[in-house]
Write a protein that holds these residues in place. Structure first.
Motif, PDB file in Angstrom:
ATOM      1  N   ALA A   1      -2.908  -5.208   6.983  1.00 59.48           N
ATOM      2  CA  ALA A   1      -3.488  -5.786   5.769  1.00 59.48           C
ATOM      3  C   ALA A   1      -2.486  -5.957   4.628  1.00 59.48           C
ATOM      4  CB  ALA A   1      -4.663  -4.933   5.301  1.00 59.48           C
ATOM      5  N   TYR A   2      -1.383  -5.227   4.679  1.00 59.51           N
ATOM      6  CA  TYR A   2      -0.428  -5.249   3.563  1.00 59.51           C
ATOM      7  C   TYR A   2       0.936  -5.771   4.010  1.00 59.51           C
ATOM      8  CZ  TYR A   2      -3.605  -2.651   0.529  1.00 59.51           C
ATOM      9  OH  TYR A   2      -4.661  -2.285  -0.261  1.00 59.51           O
ATOM     10  N   ASP A   3       1.690  -6.301   3.070  1.00 69.05           N
ATOM     11  CA  ASP A   3       3.039  -6.771   3.368  1.00 69.05           C
ATOM     12  C   ASP A   3       3.996  -5.603   3.599  1.00 69.05           C
ATOM     13  OD1 ASP A   3       2.426  -9.549   3.076  1.00 69.05           O
ATOM     14  OD2 ASP A   3       2.319  -9.209   0.909  1.00 69.05           O
ATOM     15  N   ALA A   4       3.704  -4.475   2.989  1.00 70.24           N
ATOM     16  CA  ALA A   4       4.505  -3.274   3.233  1.00 70.24           C
ATOM     17  C   ALA A   4       3.629  -2.055   2.989  1.00 70.24           C
ATOM     18  CB  ALA A   4       5.719  -3.229   2.300  1.00 70.24           C
ATOM     19  N   VAL A   5       3.907  -0.999   3.753  1.00 70.41           N
ATOM     20  CA  VAL A   5       3.189   0.261   3.585  1.00 70.41           C
ATOM     21  C   VAL A   5       4.216   1.361   3.357  1.00 70.41           C
ATOM     22  CG1 VAL A   5       1.732   1.987   4.720  1.00 70.41           C
ATOM     23  CG2 VAL A   5       1.209  -0.448   5.002  1.00 70.41           C
ATOM     24  N   VAL A   6       3.984   2.160   2.309  1.00 67.02           N
ATOM     25  CA  VAL A   6       4.883   3.275   1.998  1.00 67.02           C
ATOM     26  C   VAL A   6       4.159   4.582   2.313  1.00 67.02           C
ATOM     27  CG1 VAL A   6       6.206   4.445   0.194  1.00 67.02           C
ATOM     28  CG2 VAL A   6       5.938   1.944   0.128  1.00 67.02           C
ATOM     29  N   LEU A   7       4.746   5.400   3.147  1.00 67.99           N
ATOM     30  CA  LEU A   7       4.158   6.697   3.467  1.00 67.99           C
ATOM     31  C   LEU A   7       4.739   7.741   2.515  1.00 67.99           C
ATOM     32  CD1 LEU A   7       4.407   6.448   7.341  1.00 67.99           C
ATOM     33  CD2 LEU A   7       2.342   6.217   5.935  1.00 67.99           C
ATOM     34  N   ALA A   8       3.883   8.270   1.668  1.00 67.59           N
ATOM     35  CA  ALA A   8       4.316   9.275   0.690  1.00 67.59           C
ATOM     36  C   ALA A   8       3.317  10.425   0.724  1.00 67.59           C
ATOM     37  CB  ALA A   8       4.407   8.661  -0.707  1.00 67.59           C
TER      38      ALA A   8
ATOM     39  N   VAL B   1      -8.894  12.758  -6.092  1.00 69.34           N
ATOM     40  CA  VAL B   1      -8.133  12.796  -7.342  1.00 69.34           C
ATOM     41  C   VAL B   1      -6.670  12.523  -7.054  1.00 69.34           C
ATOM     42  CG1 VAL B   1      -9.713  14.354  -8.532  1.00 69.34           C
ATOM     43  CG2 VAL B   1      -7.914  15.313  -7.111  1.00 69.34           C
ATOM     44  N   PRO B   2      -5.958  11.908  -7.995  1.00 71.68           N
ATOM     45  CA  PRO B   2      -4.561  11.563  -7.762  1.00 71.68           C
ATOM     46  C   PRO B   2      -3.595  12.701  -8.127  1.00 71.68           C
ATOM     47  CG  PRO B   2      -5.282  10.645  -9.854  1.00 71.68           C
ATOM     48  CD  PRO B   2      -6.477  11.331  -9.263  1.00 71.68           C
ATOM     49  N   TYR B   3      -2.323  12.428  -7.928  1.00 69.95           N
ATOM     50  CA  TYR B   3      -1.161  13.208  -8.398  1.00 69.95           C
ATOM     51  C   TYR B   3      -0.670  14.319  -7.475  1.00 69.95           C
ATOM     52  CZ  TYR B   3      -2.834  10.859 -12.643  1.00 69.95           C
ATOM     53  OH  TYR B   3      -3.321   9.939 -13.532  1.00 69.95           O
ATOM     54  N   GLY B   4      -1.299  14.522  -6.318  1.00 70.94           N
ATOM     55  CA  GLY B   4      -0.736  15.419  -5.307  1.00 70.94           C
ATOM     56  C   GLY B   4      -0.392  16.792  -5.863  1.00 70.94           C
TER      57      GLY B   4
ATOM     58  N   ALA C   1       0.856  -1.190   0.000  1.00 76.22           N
ATOM     59  CA  ALA C   1       0.000   0.000   0.000  1.00 76.22           C
ATOM     60  C   ALA C   1       0.882   1.226   0.000  1.00 76.22           C
ATOM     61  CB  ALA C   1      -0.897   0.008   1.242  1.00 76.22           C
ATOM     62  N   ILE C   2       0.582   2.144  -0.905  1.00 73.86           N
ATOM     63  CA  ILE C   2       1.314   3.400  -0.947  1.00 73.86           C
ATOM     64  C   ILE C   2       0.346   4.493  -0.532  1.00 73.86           C
ATOM     65  CG2 ILE C   2       2.520   5.037  -2.452  1.00 73.86           C
ATOM     66  CD1 ILE C   2       3.606   2.661  -3.976  1.00 73.86           C
ATOM     67  N   VAL C   3       0.683   5.176   0.532  1.00 74.38           N
ATOM     68  CA  VAL C   3      -0.206   6.214   1.039  1.00 74.38           C
ATOM     69  C   VAL C   3       0.248   7.555   0.490  1.00 74.38           C
ATOM     70  CG1 VAL C   3      -1.293   7.198   3.077  1.00 74.38           C
ATOM     71  CG2 VAL C   3      -0.399   4.853   3.158  1.00 74.38           C
ATOM     72  N   GLY C   4      -0.545   8.123  -0.407  1.00 74.88           N
ATOM     73  CA  GLY C   4      -0.177   9.378  -1.060  1.00 74.88           C
ATOM     74  C   GLY C   4       0.059   9.151  -2.539  1.00 74.88           C
ATOM     75  N   GLY C   5      -0.752   9.785  -3.374  1.00 76.98           N
ATOM     76  CA  GLY C   5      -0.661   9.605  -4.826  1.00 76.98           C
ATOM     77  C   GLY C   5       0.023  10.759  -5.525  1.00 76.98           C
ATOM     78  N   GLY C   6       0.960  11.431  -4.834  1.00 74.34           N
ATOM     79  CA  GLY C   6       1.783  12.459  -5.472  1.00 74.34           C
ATOM     80  C   GLY C   6       2.924  11.824  -6.242  1.00 74.34           C
ATOM     81  N   PRO C   7       3.864  12.634  -6.704  1.00 71.38           N
ATOM     82  CA  PRO C   7       4.980  12.102  -7.496  1.00 71.38           C
ATOM     83  C   PRO C   7       5.767  11.009  -6.778  1.00 71.38           C
ATOM     84  CG  PRO C   7       5.001  14.504  -7.533  1.00 71.38           C
ATOM     85  CD  PRO C   7       3.900  14.112  -6.628  1.00 71.38           C
ATOM     86  N   SER C   8       6.001  11.151  -5.489  1.00 76.35           N
ATOM     87  CA  SER C   8       6.797  10.133  -4.792  1.00 76.35           C
ATOM     88  C   SER C   8       6.086   8.803  -4.751  1.00 76.35           C
ATOM     89  CB  SER C   8       7.086  10.565  -3.356  1.00 76.35           C
ATOM     90  OG  SER C   8       7.717  11.785  -3.375  1.00 76.35           O
TER      91      SER C   8
ATOM     92  N   PRO D   1       6.086  -7.027 -11.967  1.00 80.78           N
ATOM     93  CA  PRO D   1       4.746  -6.719 -12.485  1.00 80.78           C
ATOM     94  C   PRO D   1       3.603  -7.448 -11.772  1.00 80.78           C
ATOM     95  CG  PRO D   1       6.281  -7.244 -14.265  1.00 80.78           C
ATOM     96  CD  PRO D   1       6.976  -7.576 -12.988  1.00 80.78           C
ATOM     97  N   ASP D   2       3.913  -8.490 -11.015  1.00 79.82           N
ATOM     98  CA  ASP D   2       2.827  -9.227 -10.369  1.00 79.82           C
ATOM     99  C   ASP D   2       2.457  -8.701  -8.988  1.00 79.82           C
ATOM    100  OD1 ASP D   2       2.628 -10.825 -12.553  1.00 79.82           O
ATOM    101  OD2 ASP D   2       4.036 -12.342 -11.770  1.00 79.82           O
ATOM    102  N   LEU D   3       3.174  -7.711  -8.513  1.00 83.97           N
ATOM    103  CA  LEU D   3       2.846  -7.150  -7.205  1.00 83.97           C
ATOM    104  C   LEU D   3       1.430  -6.591  -7.216  1.00 83.97           C
ATOM    105  CD1 LEU D   3       5.988  -4.960  -6.424  1.00 83.97           C
ATOM    106  CD2 LEU D   3       5.320  -7.059  -5.250  1.00 83.97           C
ATOM    107  N   GLU D   4       0.815  -6.590  -6.025  1.00 83.29           N
ATOM    108  CA  GLU D   4      -0.442  -5.852  -5.876  1.00 83.29           C
ATOM    109  C   GLU D   4      -0.091  -4.512  -5.259  1.00 83.29           C
ATOM    110  OE1 GLU D   4      -3.312  -9.341  -4.510  1.00 83.29           O
ATOM    111  OE2 GLU D   4      -3.981  -7.390  -3.758  1.00 83.29           O
ATOM    112  N   VAL D   5      -0.117  -3.482  -6.072  1.00 83.74           N
ATOM    113  CA  VAL D   5       0.239  -2.160  -5.560  1.00 83.74           C
ATOM    114  C   VAL D   5      -1.001  -1.276  -5.529  1.00 83.74           C
ATOM    115  CG1 VAL D   5       1.630  -0.092  -5.939  1.00 83.74           C
ATOM    116  CG2 VAL D   5       2.600  -2.352  -6.419  1.00 83.74           C
ATOM    117  N   ASP D   6      -1.316  -0.759  -4.352  1.00 80.20           N
ATOM    118  CA  ASP D   6      -2.477   0.109  -4.200  1.00 80.20           C
ATOM    119  C   ASP D   6      -2.023   1.490  -3.773  1.00 80.20           C
ATOM    120  OD1 ASP D   6      -4.089  -1.998  -4.846  1.00 80.20           O
ATOM    121  OD2 ASP D   6      -4.380  -2.619  -2.763  1.00 80.20           O
ATOM    122  N   VAL D   7      -2.536   2.501  -4.446  1.00 86.32           N
ATOM    123  CA  VAL D   7      -2.192   3.877  -4.118  1.00 86.32           C
ATOM    124  C   VAL D   7      -3.420   4.527  -3.480  1.00 86.32           C
ATOM    125  CG1 VAL D   7      -1.469   6.114  -5.034  1.00 86.32           C
ATOM    126  CG2 VAL D   7      -0.537   3.995  -6.024  1.00 86.32           C
TER     127      VAL D   7
END
Ligand code: FAD
Ligand code: FMN
Lengths: 397, 147
Positions: free
Chosen positions: A90-97, A38-41, A6-13, A26-32
Motif C-alpha cells: 500500500a505504501y511507496d516505502a515502509v520504515v520499521l522502527a 498511544v504514541p512515543y514508545g 508508512a513508519i511502523v513504530g511511534g517511538g523516537p526513531s 512537506p507534501d509527503l504522506e507520512v503515516d506513523v
C-alpha cells in the motif's frame, strides 16, 4: 513529491524519521503506525518517570501530527492486526522502527526462576505499560545484573524516597509498591571493569546525590576521580548500593529465602544471596517480526522499499540523540531512493477498519491524564488498554 | 531588521524553538534559521541581530550541534566586534550544578571574541511547567524594543 510512507513504530526513531522526512518534503504522506493506542514508545514507557525533562521531545513529536500533517494510526500491530505485506503493497516505502522490547536473556541456568525479572519488564510495570506484567516482590536485598543506564535508572527509582519522586509521573500503584518494598541493600554486578561500564557519569552522579543512597564500590578502580568513586565518596545514606565489577554470573538457584547467584570474579567463584534478581543487560527482539530477514531486505531500499531505523535496526544501545541523527540520515536516503506510484492506496488502506485510534484520540488521553494528576505528580497515566482506548468509544451522554 | 536565528541542539528542542521564533518575527523582519553545526563564526557579522537558542548536555557541556561552532570559535579566534546577539538557553534544573551552562559558556565565548550581548540570557527549565516559546517570545519582544 507526494510519495506515501508508512513508519511502523511511534517511538523516537519513527518520530524523528517522520519529522526529518516532512521537513525536507512537506507534501509527503507520512503515516506513523503503533501497536499501542498511544504514541512515543520508550519516551513514555522507558525514559524514567523522574526524568520528565527528557520526555520534553514529545512536544516536537506532537507537532508532527498537529502541524506537519503526519497521521497517527494507533492500536494497530503490524504483523498481527495487519500484515507487513499488505502495508508494503500500500505504501511507496515502509520504515520499521519497532524497537527491541524483550529483555536479553541472562543465558545461565536458573534464569527463569521466580524472583528473576528483566529491567524492561520491570520498567514497563513501573511506568504502567498496558501490556506489562504485575510488579514482582523484590524483597529486602535485590541484586541488579548490569551496569548500563537502564540499571542505573532502576537503582535510582528503588533508592528514592517518596519525596524525591515529587514531580514525576510515577503512578499511585507503582509508588505504593516502591514504598512497600522495604529494601535494605542492593548489590549491582557487572562483567566489565569499572572503567568500561556503560553507564554515563551524570547518571551515577545523580544516584550519589540521593538522600538514602550509600554507594560502595568493591575493589575500587585506581582512577579515584571517576564518577562512581566520586559518587561513593559523596553518598552516605542508610541504603548501601554495592557495585561489583569483573563479576560474571554463572548460575542461579532457588534457596529458602530467595535466590543464590554463583559468580566468577578475578578471585575465583563466589556465591551471592539475594531476595530477587533484576537483569539489566540489554534488549533483544521479541521475535514477533523476523528481524534478521527484514534487516537483510532493508539493506537494499531501492529494491525492497523497506527501511529500518532505531533500535530495531542498530541494536539496543543508542539514546534519543542518536535516534534523531540517524532519523535525519535515513530520511535523506529514503527521499533519494523512493519512486512514488500513485496507484498505491496509502492510508486509504485503513478506511473503515475498527479499533484504530488517531492523534486526536491521544490528545484527549493526554489532556485527561494531565488533568487527573495529583499534587505531587505531573500526570496520572491510564494503565489499562481499555482505559487508553476509552475516548475512542462513543461518548456516553 | 535582518535577524539571524541559530540553534545548538542535541535532541531538537532548540531547533523547534528557533523555528517558532522565526515564525513570530517573519512578518516584521527578514529572518533566517540555521543550525550552529553548519555555521561559521564569521557568519554572525551578516545580521543586525543574532538570536541564539542553545541547550545543555552531559554535565554542563554544549549540545552536539553547537560543538563544531565552538571548536571553530576556539581554533580560529575570529574578531566578532560589532556582532550583536541575544541568547536563550534550554536546560533542566534537575542538573542543578550545571543548569544552563551550554548557553552561558557560548555567550562567554562570543563576548570574549568581541561580540555584544543584547538583553539578559534566560534559560527555559525542562523540569518546569512553562513552554519554551512562552518565555522566549516575550523575552525577545522586549529585546527588540530596545535594539
Ligand atoms: C528503560 C529505558 C530507559 C531509557 N532512558 C533513556 C533516557 O533517559 N534518555 C535517552 O536518551 N534514551 C533513553 N533510553 C533509550 C531510548 O529509549 C531509545 O534510544 C529509543 O527509545 C529507541 O527508539 P525506537 O523508536 O527505536 O524504539 P521504541 O522507543 O521502543 O519505539 C518502538 C515503537 O514501536 C512500537 N511497535 C513495536 N512493534 C510494533 C508492531 N509490530 N507494529 C506497530 N508498532 C510496533 C512500540 O509500541 C513502540 O511505540 C532508554 C531506554 C530504555 C529501555
Ligand atoms: C543527558 C542529559 C544531560 C543534560 N545536562 C544538562 C545540564 O548539564 N544542564 C542543563 O541545564 N540542562 C541539561 N539537560 C537538559 C537539556 O538541556 C534540555 O532537556 C533541553 O530542552 C534539550 O534541548 P535540545 O533538544 O535542544 O538539546 C540535559 C539533558 C539530558 C538528557
Amino acid at each position: 513529491m507526494s510519495a506515501k510512507i508508512a513508519i511502523v513504530g511511534g517511538g523516537p526513531s519513527g518520530c524523528y524519521t517522520a519529522q526529518a522526512l516532512l521537513k525536507r518534503a512537506p507534501d509527503l504522506e507520512v503515516d506513523v503506525i503503533d501497536a499501542l493506542p498511544v504514541p512515543y514508545g520508550l519516551v513514555r514507557y522507558g525514559v524514567a518517570a523522574d526524568h520528565q525533562g527528557t520526555k520534553g521531545v514529545a512536544r516536537q513529536f506532537a507537532r508532527l501530527f498537529t502541524r506537519q500533517k503526519a497521521q497517527f494510526f494507533g492500536n494497530l500491530r503490524v504483523g498481527e492486526d495487519i500484515s507487513l505485506d499488505e502495508l508494503r503493497a500500500a505504501y511507496d516505502a515502509v520504515v520499521l522502527a519497532t524497537g527491541l522490547s524483550a529483555d536479553r536473556p541472562l543465558g545461565i541456568p536458573g534464569e527463569d526462576l521466580p524472583g528473576v525479572i528483566g529491567a524492561g519488564a520491570l520498567t514497563r510495570a513501573l511506568y504502567e505499560h498496558p501490556d506489562a506484567t504485575d510488579l514482582p516482590h523484590l524483597g529486602a536485598t535485590p541484586l541488579v545484573i548490569g551496569t548500563g543506564n537502564v540499571a542505573i535508572d532502576v537503582l535510582r527509582l528503588l533508592a528514592k524516597t517518596p519525596a524525591e519522586l515529587h514531580g514525576s509521573d510515577l503512578g499511585a500503584g507503582p509508588s505504593d509498591w516502591l514504598a512497600a518494598q522495604g529494601i535494605e541493600r542492593i548489590t549491582v554486578i557487572g562483567r566489565s571493569p569499572a572503567a568500561a561500564a556503560r553507564f554515563s557519569p551524570v547518571m551515577v552522579k545523580e544516584l550519589g546525590e540521593l538522600s538514602r543512597a550509600d554507594i560502595q564500590v568493591r575493589h575500587p578502580a585506581p582512577e579515584a576521580e571517576d564518577a562512581l568513586n566520586l559518587a561513593a565518596a559523596a553518598s552516605s545514606g542508610p541504603l548501601p548500593i554495592e557495585f561489583r565489577f569483573e563479576t560474571r554470573p554463572l548460575a542461579l538457584e532457588a534457596i529458602e529465602r530467595g535466590l543464590r547467584l554463583t559468580v566468577e570474579t578475578p578471585e575465583g567463584e563466589e556465591r551471592i544471596d539475594a531476595s530477587s534478581v533484576i537483569s539489566a543487560i540489554g534488549f533483544t527482539c521479541d521475535g514477533r517480526l523476523d528481524r534478521a530477514g527484514l534487516l537483510a531486505e532493508a539493506e537494499d531500499g531501492t529494491a525492497s522499499r523497506l527501511y529500518a531505523a532505531g533500535w530495531f535496526r542498530g541494536g539496543p544501545t543508542g539514546a534519543i540523540p542518536q535516534c534523531r541523527e540517524e532519523g535525519q540520515a535515513l530520511a535523506a536516503r529514503i527521499l533519494e531512493e523512493i519512486t512514488p506510484d500513485p496507484a498505491r492506496p496509502g492510508r486509504t488502506l485503513f478506511a473503515g477498519r475498527e479499533g484504530i485510534v488517531d492523534f486526536d484520540h491521544w490528545q484527549q488521553i493526554d489532556a485527561q491524564e494531565l488533568a487527573a494528576a495529583p499534587d505531587d505528580r505531573c500526570r496520572r497515566k491510564f494503565a489499562r488498554r481499555e482505559d487508553l482506548l476509552r475516548p475512542a468509544l462513543p461518548q456516553d451522554a | 531588521m535582518k535577524i539571524a536565528i541559530y540553534y545548538g541542539t542535541e535532541t531538537g528542542n532548540a531547533e523547534m524553538l528557533a523555528e517558532d521564533i522565526a515564525t513570530e518575527l517573519e512578518d516584521a523582519h527578514e529572518t533566517s534559521v540555521a543550525d550552529l553545526a553548519e555555521t561559521a563564526p564569521e557568519a554572525l557579522k551578516a545580521a543586525e541581530l543574532n538570536v541564539i537558542v542553545c541547550s545543555s548536555y552531559d554535565d554542563g557541556d554544549f549540545p552536539a550541534s553547537a560543538k563544531p561552532f565552538v571548536e571553530k570559535l576556539n581554533a580560529e579566534s575570529p574578531d566578532l566586534s560589532g556582532v550583536r546577539f541575544a541568547i536563550f538557553g534550554l536546560g533542566d534544573s534537575e542538573y542543578e550544578a550545571t543548569y544552563g551552562f551550554g548557553s552561558m559558556k557560548l555567550a562567554d565565548l562570543l563576548v570574549a571574541r568581541g561580540a555584544t550581548t543584547l538583553g539578559e540570557r534566560i534559560v527555559h527549565d525542562a523540569a518546569g511547567d512553562d513552554l519554551p516559546e512562552d518565555l522566549a517570545l516575550p523575552w525577545l519582544a522586549g529585546i527588540l524594543e530596545t535594539a
